[in-house]
Scaffold this motif. Structure first.
Motif, PDB file in Angstrom:
ATOM      1  N   UNK A 177       0.783  -1.236   0.000  1.00 50.70           N
ATOM      2  CA  UNK A 177       0.000   0.000   0.000  1.00 50.70           C
ATOM      3  C   UNK A 177       0.812   1.281   0.000  1.00 50.70           C
ATOM      4  N   UNK A 178       2.138   1.183   0.056  1.00 52.63           N
ATOM      5  CA  UNK A 178       2.966   2.392   0.051  1.00 52.63           C
ATOM      6  C   UNK A 178       3.134   2.954  -1.358  1.00 52.63           C
ATOM      7  N   UNK A 179       3.609   4.179  -1.428  1.00 59.52           N
ATOM      8  CA  UNK A 179       3.850   4.817  -2.716  1.00 59.52           C
ATOM      9  C   UNK A 179       5.339   5.159  -2.802  1.00 59.52           C
ATOM     10  N   UNK A 180       5.940   4.894  -3.955  1.00 59.09           N
ATOM     11  CA  UNK A 180       7.364   5.189  -4.124  1.00 59.09           C
ATOM     12  C   UNK A 180       7.537   6.085  -5.334  1.00 59.09           C
ATOM     13  N   UNK A 181       8.334   7.138  -5.181  1.00 61.80           N
ATOM     14  CA  UNK A 181       8.765   7.885  -6.363  1.00 61.80           C
ATOM     15  C   UNK A 181      10.285   7.871  -6.391  1.00 61.80           C
ATOM     16  N   UNK A 182      10.836   7.385  -7.494  1.00 62.48           N
ATOM     17  CA  UNK A 182      12.294   7.333  -7.627  1.00 62.48           C
ATOM     18  C   UNK A 182      12.717   8.174  -8.818  1.00 62.48           C
ATOM     19  N   UNK A 183      13.856   8.826  -8.686  1.00 59.90           N
ATOM     20  CA  UNK A 183      14.425   9.474  -9.859  1.00 59.90           C
ATOM     21  C   UNK A 183      15.569   8.594 -10.340  1.00 59.90           C
ATOM     22  N   UNK A 184      15.771   8.600 -11.633  1.00 63.20           N
ATOM     23  CA  UNK A 184      16.830   7.749 -12.175  1.00 63.20           C
ATOM     24  C   UNK A 184      17.117   8.177 -13.597  1.00 63.20           C
ATOM     25  N   UNK A 185      18.284   7.816 -14.098  1.00 61.35           N
ATOM     26  CA  UNK A 185      18.436   7.941 -15.538  1.00 61.35           C
ATOM     27  C   UNK A 185      18.778   6.593 -16.165  1.00 61.35           C
ATOM     28  N   UNK A 186      18.476   5.535 -15.419  1.00 58.20           N
ATOM     29  CA  UNK A 186      18.606   4.202 -16.000  1.00 58.20           C
ATOM     30  C   UNK A 186      17.219   3.775 -16.485  1.00 58.20           C
ATOM     31  N   UNK A 187      16.974   3.980 -17.792  1.00 60.21           N
ATOM     32  CA  UNK A 187      15.626   3.791 -18.346  1.00 60.21           C
ATOM     33  C   UNK A 187      15.150   2.356 -18.217  1.00 60.21           C
ATOM     34  N   UNK A 188      16.075   1.456 -18.464  1.00 56.76           N
ATOM     35  CA  UNK A 188      15.745   0.045 -18.451  1.00 56.76           C
ATOM     36  C   UNK A 188      15.167  -0.348 -17.100  1.00 56.76           C
ATOM     37  N   UNK A 189      15.831   0.127 -16.072  1.00 56.42           N
ATOM     38  CA  UNK A 189      15.432  -0.164 -14.701  1.00 56.42           C
ATOM     39  C   UNK A 189      14.034   0.388 -14.431  1.00 56.42           C
ATOM     40  N   UNK A 190      13.822   1.626 -14.848  1.00 57.37           N
ATOM     41  CA  UNK A 190      12.534   2.274 -14.604  1.00 57.37           C
ATOM     42  C   UNK A 190      11.425   1.517 -15.339  1.00 57.37           C
ATOM     43  N   UNK A 191      11.716   1.130 -16.577  1.00 56.36           N
ATOM     44  CA  UNK A 191      10.699   0.422 -17.365  1.00 56.36           C
ATOM     45  C   UNK A 191      10.297  -0.895 -16.708  1.00 56.36           C
ATOM     46  N   UNK A 192      11.294  -1.587 -16.128  1.00 52.46           N
ATOM     47  CA  UNK A 192      10.999  -2.871 -15.505  1.00 52.46           C
ATOM     48  C   UNK A 192      10.326  -2.710 -14.153  1.00 52.46           C
ATOM     49  N   UNK A 193      10.700  -1.670 -13.422  1.00 57.24           N
ATOM     50  CA  UNK A 193      10.347  -1.570 -12.011  1.00 57.24           C
ATOM     51  C   UNK A 193       9.088  -0.746 -11.783  1.00 57.24           C
ATOM     52  N   UNK A 194       8.944   0.342 -12.533  1.00 61.95           N
ATOM     53  CA  UNK A 194       7.889   1.311 -12.219  1.00 61.95           C
ATOM     54  C   UNK A 194       6.622   1.029 -13.014  1.00 61.95           C
ATOM     55  N   UNK A 195       5.475   1.497 -12.459  1.00 59.24           N
ATOM     56  CA  UNK A 195       4.252   1.427 -13.252  1.00 59.24           C
ATOM     57  C   UNK A 195       3.882   2.777 -13.835  1.00 59.24           C
TER      58      UNK A 195
END
Lengths: 525, 265
Positions: free
Chosen positions: B200-218
């Protein structure tokens, strides 16, 4: 390469000035001060042209030795030399060591002390423009002396930063090193006092210095003018040999710094520490946690330790100072002075945190808790320490009747000082070495604000403890015990009130300006 | 490890489905505009990626959202609480991992987590229990008593993240959490964050690793030059292509090998 380093130094200077008006003001003040001293020196040296060799010689030797000693000790006493051209920053570039040495030497002369020294040494050749031969010896001597000033100061600076940046060694060596350094002033003062009573001793001192690396370069022209050419040559040889040694040592240190950049010590072996330490002892509240953290840092962070080691030495320094001025009351001020040093250390506490302060900010710590925690940590050891230091002069001099008044002043200075520092540090950050850096490293930055904060802070504190000071004065002049006890009462009550007020006000300021304080810390690095 | 989860109490006046709501944030430093009117809705329960090139204003934006940097204009609202009107309440709800910031690294790992917990006003028992759980979850138990200054980069990130979690925040704001972290630690961190979002938590991450963001974030938002270029679910933003290609297209970079012909031996 030389031209590059000089351009770099000038660029850094210009950009620094462009970044802050404060630094510009600082440079102007330093320049004016330097110019005043320089003017005196130049006029004096030209006037000495007319003086007898027997008079001019010792004066130039003594003055020159003092100058060279100043350059040598400056890196230690003035808490770090200018490290804008820190050798470890060149570690990644393929620069031959010899060129780096030459470039750094020349760059070291750019700045107020370097320019003043060069001009003063040039003026010293005027003193010896008595015959072509004497003048030639003087020119050679002056050049050797200039080289010695730079290389000796750089050698000491690199030795000091080297020592102070290996994490294990630093902790022990610094303590040992600080003690004689802090006591240097009193020792010199004592020596000077002996000289004053006996001018022949000065001449004797000059004669001895003439054969040491400190004075040889300055003594050579005098020896030559006196007709002792072999002596002059021998003295030049001593100066040249010392210069060679200093440069060699410095190049060696530089070479090592290029391979193992300072400030990046190898991680120490894992040590078994006992659980939570002070966090298990202090109350489980934000203020209690901050107190535990501050105390831990007083023990573990060398930057705090350096401040702490001076306090026990205060009575010794003031004892010598009182001998020198024939005023035993100066000695009695040990306690108040120590209390001031301890209290005022709090003014740079947030600056020491650097950006780690973000934890306080993002945890939503209330300013009041922040102030309380830090003040409490300091008070737990500062109060007993200041009281013990305060007792020392009375135990030695036996003037117990004045003790209550002075104890009042100690408590007043400590409590009011902590209160004031709590307010000041909530508003102003000062320039300090960053966490993990050598305590001797002087960071580039807003030194003018640091200076103003310290100076104005001292004046305001003086006003805040004026009642205690007045009562000490009354107690001393009248010898009446009543004033003393009144002083103790006023110190405790007024000090306590100002302490409480300072923490409250500082807390409110920090609540309001937390993000701005943090922004200043981010800018500082 | 199970992190405590809270029922989300709807606050009046704000969209209850937003854990973090940024409106028209502006910040400039000495005449240079770093953030130029950023508005963003981070839905509750989302794993939100904030991507952008270096200097795009990611750190500045996140600092303003967490109460570390006062915005020149605009508002930041965390779960219905205005960060700059009621900072203490907003900070209780938020866990922050700032980038490029020092830690109190003369404390041991265990002490640092304890310190963070006590600063948040937790009681001793709670802090001790959570510190133990967090050290365990981040695989730092063996190093709990070493000083943080002697930690490796990956361990340092993990202990900082642990300190950001100790008060059981409902929103996690992580600036470059995977910078200079080894793959094993990164997988460890990803697992903990995914667990946190599931509970139920919310996470906001900044990154410039696109691959990681695509796999991890919704969800994802693309920032460049202080503005949001695109924002939405990852599928919406990448629009059929990969996130990386879409990102380069949006930000407008040029080909990788132009003008370095002398490097081709």
């Amino acid at each position: 390469m030389v031209a590059h380093l000089i351009t770099l130094k000038l660029l850094l200077l210009r950009n620094g000035l462009r970044r802050s008006v404060g630094q510009l003001i600082g440079l102007i003040i330093a320049a004016l001060y330097g110019l005043g001293v320089l003017l005196l020196a130049v006029v004096g040296l030209i006037a000495l042209r007319l003086a007898d060799v027997a008079v001019a010689g010792p004066i130039v030797v003594l003055g020159g030795s003092a100058l060279l000693a100043g350059w040598t000790l400056a890196p230690i006493l003035v808490s770090g030399v200018d490290l804008t051209l820190d050798p470890s920053r060149f570690a990644l570039f393929p620069i031959p060591l010899s060129r780096l040495v030459v470039g750094q030497s020349v760059a070291a002369l750019i700045g107020v002390p370097g320019v003043c020294t060069t001009v003063a040494l040039a003026a010293s050749t005027v003193t010896w423009s008595r015959s072509p031969g004497t003048f030639a010896v003087a020119v050679v001597g002056a050049i050797l002396a200039l080289g010695l000033c730079v290389s000796a100061s750089r050698l000491v600076a690199s030795a000091v930063t080297d020592l102070a940046s290996s994490r294990r060694f630093r902790e022990a060596s610094r303590m040992a090193m600080m003690v004689p350094l802090v006591l240097l002033g009193p020792i010199i003062a004592l020596a000077v006092r002996g000289m004053e009573t006996n001018p022949d001793a000065l001449r004797g001192l000059a004669a001895v210095l003439a054969w040491t690396p400190l004075g040889a370069a300055f003594s050579a022209p005098a020896s030559f003018a006196d007709g002792h050419a072999p002596e002059a040559l021998a003295q030049l040889a001593i100066a040249a040999a010392s210069l060679w040694l200093a440069v060699w040592g410095w190049a060696h240190a530089l070479g090592r710094a290029l391979v193992a950049p300072s400030g990046r010590a190898a991680p120490s072996a894992r040590s078994g520490r006992r659980g939570l330490g002070l966090f298990g002892v202090m109350p489980a509240s934000p203020a209690g946690a901050i107190a535990a953290r501050s105390l831990t840092y007083w023990v573990r962070d060398p930057r705090y330790g350096t401040a702490l080691i001076i306090v026990p030495l205060v009575p010794i320094i003031l004892y010598f100072s009182s001998l020198q001025r024939h005023q035993s009351d100066v000695f009695l001020l040990s306690g108040p002075f120590a209390a001031f040093l301890l209290a005022w250390s709090l003014a740079s506490d947030i600056s020491y945190d650097s950006t780690a302060f973000s934890l306080h900010l993002s945890a939503g710590v209330r300013g009041r808790d922040d102030r309380w925690g830090r003040a409490l940590a300091l008070l737990t050891f500062a109060l007993p320490l200041a009281l013990v230091v305060a007792l020392v002069p009375f135990a030695i001099s036996g003037r117990w009747s004045l003790l209550p008044a002075y104890l009042g002043l100690v408590v007043g200075v400590l409590m009011s000082g902590i209160g004031l520092a709590s307010v000041v540090s909530a508003r102003f950050t000062v320039t300090v070495p960053l966490p993990g850096e050598s305590p001797f490293k002087r960071p580039a930055g807003n030194t003018a604000q640091t200076f103003v904060v310290q100076f104005v802070g001292l004046i305001v504190l003086g006003v805040l403890v004026l009642p205690e000071i007045v009562l000490v004065a009354f107690a001393s002049t009248t010898g009446s015990a009543g004033y003393g006890w009144a002083g103790l009462g006023v110190g405790a009550v007024l000090g306590g009130a100002l302490f409480w007020l300072g923490i409250r006000l500082g807390g409110v300021w920090l609540d309001r300006r937390g993000p701005e304080v943090y922004a200043a810390l981010v800018r500082a690095g | 490890m199970t992190l405590p989860s809270y029922p989300v109490a709807p606050a009046s006046g704000y969209p209850t489905d937003s854990a973090l709501s940024l409106r028209g944030l502006v910040k400039s430093f000495g005449g240079k505009t770093a953030v130029n009117g950023i508005s963003l809705e981070v839905p509750t329960g989302s794993f939100f990626g904030l991507v952008g090139p270096n200097g795009a204003g990611k750190t500045t934006t996140l600092s303003m959202a967490t109460g570390l940097l006062r915005p020149d204009d605009g508002t930041a609202v965390v779960l219905g609480v205005d960060v700059w009107k009621d900072p203490l309440a907003a900070k209780r709800l938020t866990g922050v991992l700032p980038d490029g910031v020092r830690l109190f690294d003369r404390l041991s790992g265990e002490q640092l987590i304890t310190y963070a917990g006590l600063l948040h006003g937790l009681d001793r028992q709670t802090v001790a229990g959570r510190a133990r759980d967090l050290l365990e979850a981040f695989d730092l138990t063996a190093d709990a008593r070493s000083l943080v200054v002697d930690y490796s980069a990956g361990m340092t990130k993990k202990i900082a993240l642990a300190a950001a979690l100790v008060h059981a925040p409902r929103l996690l704001v992580l600036d470059e959490p995977f910078e200079s972290v080894d793959p094993v630690s990164a997988a460890n961190i990803r697992g903990i964050l995914a667990d946190y979002v599931r509970s139920g938590g919310t996470v906001i991450v900044s990154s410039h690793v696109m691959d990681l963001v695509q796999r991890m974030c919704d969800h994802v938002a693309v920032v460049a030059q202080g503005r949001i270029l695109a924002s939405g679910t990852v599928d919406e933003v990448r629009a059929g292509s990969t996130l990386e290609d879409r990102f380069v297209e949006l930000v407008g970079g040029h080909g990788p090998t132009e003008g370095l012909s002398w490097l081709h031996t």
